[in-house]
Motif scaffolding. Structure first.
Motif, PDB file in Angstrom:
ATOM      1  N   SER A  13       7.374  49.664  59.531  1.00  0.00           N
ATOM      2  CA  SER A  13       6.501  48.890  58.640  1.00  0.00           C
ATOM      3  C   SER A  13       5.045  49.326  58.808  1.00  0.00           C
ATOM      4  CB  SER A  13       6.694  47.411  59.018  1.00  0.00           C
ATOM      5  OG  SER A  13       5.602  46.630  58.658  1.00  0.00           O
ATOM      6  N   GLY A  14       4.252  49.086  57.764  1.00  0.00           N
ATOM      7  CA  GLY A  14       2.821  49.432  57.829  1.00  0.00           C
ATOM      8  C   GLY A  14       2.599  50.926  57.685  1.00  0.00           C
ATOM      9  N   GLY A  15       1.556  51.443  58.297  1.00  0.00           N
ATOM     10  CA  GLY A  15       1.243  52.870  58.194  1.00  0.00           C
ATOM     11  C   GLY A  15       2.288  53.704  58.921  1.00  0.00           C
ATOM     12  N   ASP A  16       2.713  54.820  58.331  1.00  0.00           N
ATOM     13  CA  ASP A  16       3.722  55.638  59.020  1.00  0.00           C
ATOM     14  C   ASP A  16       3.081  56.457  60.136  1.00  0.00           C
ATOM     15  OD1 ASP A  16       2.400  57.477  57.430  1.00  0.00           O
ATOM     16  OD2 ASP A  16       4.201  58.582  56.879  1.00  0.00           O
ATOM     17  N   ALA A  17       3.923  56.922  61.049  1.00  0.00           N
ATOM     18  CA  ALA A  17       3.426  57.682  62.202  1.00  0.00           C
ATOM     19  C   ALA A  17       4.502  58.670  62.627  1.00  0.00           C
ATOM     20  CB  ALA A  17       3.104  56.725  63.351  1.00  0.00           C
ATOM     21  N   GLY A  44      10.459  48.287  55.320  1.00  0.00           N
ATOM     22  CA  GLY A  44       9.841  47.273  56.176  1.00  0.00           C
ATOM     23  C   GLY A  44      10.229  45.848  55.831  1.00  0.00           C
ATOM     24  N   TYR A  45       9.232  44.952  55.878  1.00  0.00           N
ATOM     25  CA  TYR A  45       9.506  43.528  55.651  1.00  0.00           C
ATOM     26  C   TYR A  45       9.979  43.258  54.226  1.00  0.00           C
ATOM     27  CZ  TYR A  45       7.345  42.659  60.188  1.00  0.00           C
ATOM     28  OH  TYR A  45       7.072  42.643  61.531  1.00  0.00           O
ATOM     29  N   GLN A  46       9.608  44.147  53.302  1.00  0.00           N
ATOM     30  CA  GLN A  46      10.087  43.982  51.920  1.00  0.00           C
ATOM     31  C   GLN A  46      11.612  44.029  51.894  1.00  0.00           C
ATOM     32  OE1 GLN A  46       7.911  43.446  49.264  1.00  0.00           O
ATOM     33  NE2 GLN A  46       9.876  42.846  48.348  1.00  0.00           N
ATOM     34  N   GLY A  47      12.161  45.002  52.623  1.00  0.00           N
ATOM     35  CA  GLY A  47      13.615  45.162  52.669  1.00  0.00           C
ATOM     36  C   GLY A  47      14.292  44.042  53.431  1.00  0.00           C
ATOM     37  N   LEU A  48      13.551  43.452  54.376  1.00  0.00           N
ATOM     38  CA  LEU A  48      14.119  42.331  55.141  1.00  0.00           C
ATOM     39  C   LEU A  48      14.270  41.114  54.226  1.00  0.00           C
ATOM     40  CD1 LEU A  48      14.872  42.205  58.158  1.00  0.00           C
ATOM     41  CD2 LEU A  48      12.688  41.077  58.596  1.00  0.00           C
ATOM     42  N   ILE A  49      13.347  40.991  53.282  1.00  0.00           N
ATOM     43  CA  ILE A  49      13.405  39.869  52.335  1.00  0.00           C
ATOM     44  C   ILE A  49      14.510  40.084  51.304  1.00  0.00           C
ATOM     45  CG2 ILE A  49      12.144  38.761  50.425  1.00  0.00           C
ATOM     46  CD1 ILE A  49       9.567  39.129  52.090  1.00  0.00           C
ATOM     47  N   THR A  50      14.577  41.309  50.776  1.00  0.00           N
ATOM     48  CA  THR A  50      15.522  41.556  49.669  1.00  0.00           C
ATOM     49  C   THR A  50      16.915  41.991  50.146  1.00  0.00           C
ATOM     50  OG1 THR A  50      14.779  43.842  49.511  1.00  0.00           O
ATOM     51  CG2 THR A  50      13.649  42.246  48.099  1.00  0.00           C
ATOM     52  N   GLY A  51      17.043  42.277  51.446  1.00  0.00           N
ATOM     53  CA  GLY A  51      18.352  42.706  51.956  1.00  0.00           C
ATOM     54  C   GLY A  51      18.633  44.172  51.670  1.00  0.00           C
ATOM     55  N   MET A  71      12.638  57.840  57.958  1.00  0.00           N
ATOM     56  CA  MET A  71      13.818  57.896  57.092  1.00  0.00           C
ATOM     57  C   MET A  71      14.116  56.539  56.449  1.00  0.00           C
ATOM     58  SD  MET A  71      16.886  57.949  59.950  1.00  0.00           S
ATOM     59  CE  MET A  71      18.226  57.482  58.873  1.00  0.00           C
ATOM     60  N   LEU A  72      13.547  55.462  57.010  1.00  0.00           N
ATOM     61  CA  LEU A  72      13.790  54.124  56.454  1.00  0.00           C
ATOM     62  C   LEU A  72      12.704  53.720  55.462  1.00  0.00           C
ATOM     63  CD1 LEU A  72      15.012  52.219  59.655  1.00  0.00           C
ATOM     64  CD2 LEU A  72      16.371  52.944  57.687  1.00  0.00           C
ATOM     65  N   TYR A  73      11.792  54.611  55.176  1.00  0.00           N
ATOM     66  CA  TYR A  73      10.626  54.303  54.342  1.00  0.00           C
ATOM     67  C   TYR A  73       9.817  53.180  55.017  1.00  0.00           C
ATOM     68  CZ  TYR A  73      13.591  56.628  50.927  1.00  0.00           C
ATOM     69  OH  TYR A  73      14.416  57.508  50.304  1.00  0.00           O
ATOM     70  N   THR A  74       8.561  53.056  54.575  1.00  0.00           N
ATOM     71  CA  THR A  74       7.755  51.970  55.087  1.00  0.00           C
ATOM     72  C   THR A  74       7.019  51.349  53.914  1.00  0.00           C
ATOM     73  OG1 THR A  74       6.106  51.317  56.724  1.00  0.00           O
ATOM     74  CG2 THR A  74       5.775  53.465  55.665  1.00  0.00           C
ATOM     75  N   VAL A 102      14.591  45.014  65.653  1.00  0.00           N
ATOM     76  CA  VAL A 102      13.587  45.884  66.276  1.00  0.00           C
ATOM     77  C   VAL A 102      12.617  46.297  65.174  1.00  0.00           C
ATOM     78  CG1 VAL A 102      13.148  48.058  67.481  1.00  0.00           C
ATOM     79  CG2 VAL A 102      15.228  46.761  68.001  1.00  0.00           C
ATOM     80  N   ALA A 103      11.333  45.953  65.349  1.00  0.00           N
ATOM     81  CA  ALA A 103      10.315  46.288  64.345  1.00  0.00           C
ATOM     82  C   ALA A 103       9.397  47.363  64.918  1.00  0.00           C
ATOM     83  CB  ALA A 103       9.519  45.041  63.976  1.00  0.00           C
ATOM     84  N   ILE A 104       9.265  48.462  64.177  1.00  0.00           N
ATOM     85  CA  ILE A 104       8.456  49.600  64.634  1.00  0.00           C
ATOM     86  C   ILE A 104       7.222  49.672  63.736  1.00  0.00           C
ATOM     87  CG2 ILE A 104       8.450  52.104  65.013  1.00  0.00           C
ATOM     88  CD1 ILE A 104      11.583  51.941  65.011  1.00  0.00           C
ATOM     89  N   GLY A 105       6.024  49.511  64.316  1.00  0.00           N
ATOM     90  CA  GLY A 105       4.823  49.556  63.488  1.00  0.00           C
ATOM     91  C   GLY A 105       3.569  49.259  64.286  1.00  0.00           C
ATOM     92  N   GLY A 106       2.507  48.946  63.570  1.00  0.00           N
ATOM     93  CA  GLY A 106       1.220  48.696  64.206  1.00  0.00           C
ATOM     94  C   GLY A 106       0.925  47.212  64.364  1.00  0.00           C
TER      95      GLY A 106
END
Ligand code: ADP
Length: 324
Positions: A13-17, A44-51, A71-74, A102-106
């Motif tokens: 989620s957020g800026g990619d790295a 990210g969280y968008q996908g968590l909301i929409t499934g 690979m999961l987009y952000t 597990v959330a990966i981000g800033g």
């Protein structure tokens, strides 16, 4: 194993790295190691909301350590900023049988984790941002690669500055944080480094150039963090006050791309495994950190989301390293 930790989800989620993919790979492989199913959440969280979920097995993440981006987009998700949006995300996880996340981000991503934690979500955070601006950890995934990409560019620009006896003004990323500028500037032998954490001292820049010329230097390089000053304005002032031709280069998104380097791959792998182990052991609401020696984890709360302090003393090295 913790009760009811059979199926976990991972998102970026957020800026990619660079290195986010290596972290995803580690989460997926560690899940298999601990006998848990792993699901990738896209955007990210968008996908968590929409499934927007996608089951991930060990083969799906083959060779991912070497790939930049995620690979999961952000995404940045405004709906998640609302209580209703976050409740929708909780409902979607429950409906899909997700026991842990597990959330990966800033730092923004971690603020989201904190809100999810308050709603009872079993979440663990992995710090990934090229800005390296999260206070509780000395290293974030992506910082090392971004700095190395920037150094390579600065070195190349320097070759042409040397030929034409010019001054380069290179703008690096870091909206409110000067960590990239500081590290790149020292490593590339900058004439001056401008960071948002410190008031810009134009006299010092001009004096450094004039001093350098007195000692036989014919080309100069100034590193500007994007949030510190307008690089165009810096270049104009240098030309006006020293007569040295100045050229601006804005590195931009090139710093976010490319194959992650060794340090980011290792940190991402270690952190991914550790995050899954925490969920497996029943430790939730924590974020992983690394101080350069050991990996630990700390409880996620407001206090750890402060901006990371910039070692302004390190800027003093520049003065010692000037030609005399
Ligand atoms: P980064 O994680 O790289 O700092 P952002 O600051 O854009 O990136 O944050 C990523 C996402 O995290 C936001 O789009 C939003 O969905 C979520 N987020 C950020 N701040 C909060 C907050 N205070 N409460 C809930 N969610 C947040």
């Amino acid at each position: 194993m913790a009760d009811n930790m059979n199926r976990i989800a991972v998102l970026t989620s957020g800026g990619d790295a660079p290195g986010m993919n290596a972290a995803i790979r580690a989460v997926v492989r560690a899940s298999a190691y601990y006998g848990m199913e792993c699901v990738g959440v896209r955007r990210g969280y968008q996908g968590l909301i929409t499934g927007d979920f996608r089951p991930l097995n060990s083969l799906d993440v083959s060779a991912m350590s070497s790939r930049g981006g995620t690979m999961l987009y952000t995404a940045r998700c405004n709906e998640f900023l609302t209580e209703a949006g976050r409740q929708r995300a909780m409902d979607t996880m429950k409906y899909n049988g997700i026991d842990g996340l597990v959330a990966i981000g800033g730092d923004g991503t971690f603020r989201g984790c904190l809100e999810l934690k308050k709603l009872g979500c079993k979440v663990v955070g992995i710090p990934a941002t090229i800005d390296n601006d999260i206070s509780y950890t000395d290293y974030t995934i992506g910082f090392d690669t971004a700095c190395n990409v920037a150094i390579e560019c600065v070195d190349k620009i320097r070759d042409t500055m040397q030929s034409h006896e010019r001054c380069s003004v290179v703008e690096v990323m870091g909206r409110t944080s000067g960590h990239i500028a500081l590290n790149v500037g020292i490593a590339a032998g900058a004439t001056a480094i401008l960071v948002p954490e410190k008031e810009v001292d134009f006299d010092e820049i001009i004096n450094n150039i004039k001093d350098g010329r007195l000692h036989g230097r014919t080309n100069f390089n100034i590193i500007v963090a994007e949030g510190a000053a307008s690089s165009q304005e810096v270049a104009s002032r240098i030309e006006q006050e020293t007569g040295v031709e100045a050229r601006v280069t804005v590195l931009g998104h090139v710093q976010r791309g490319g194959s992650p380097l060794l340090r980011d791959r290792i940190i991402a792998s270690e952190m991914g495994v550790r995050a899954v182990k925490l969920l497996h052991d029943g430790v939730y609401g924590h974020v992983i950190c690394f101080d350069g020696r050991e990996y630990t984890d700390v409880e996620l709360d407001e206090s750890i989301l402060q901006r990371r302090f910039l070692d302004e003393q390190a800027l003093a090295i520049l003065d010692v390293l000037k030609p005399r």
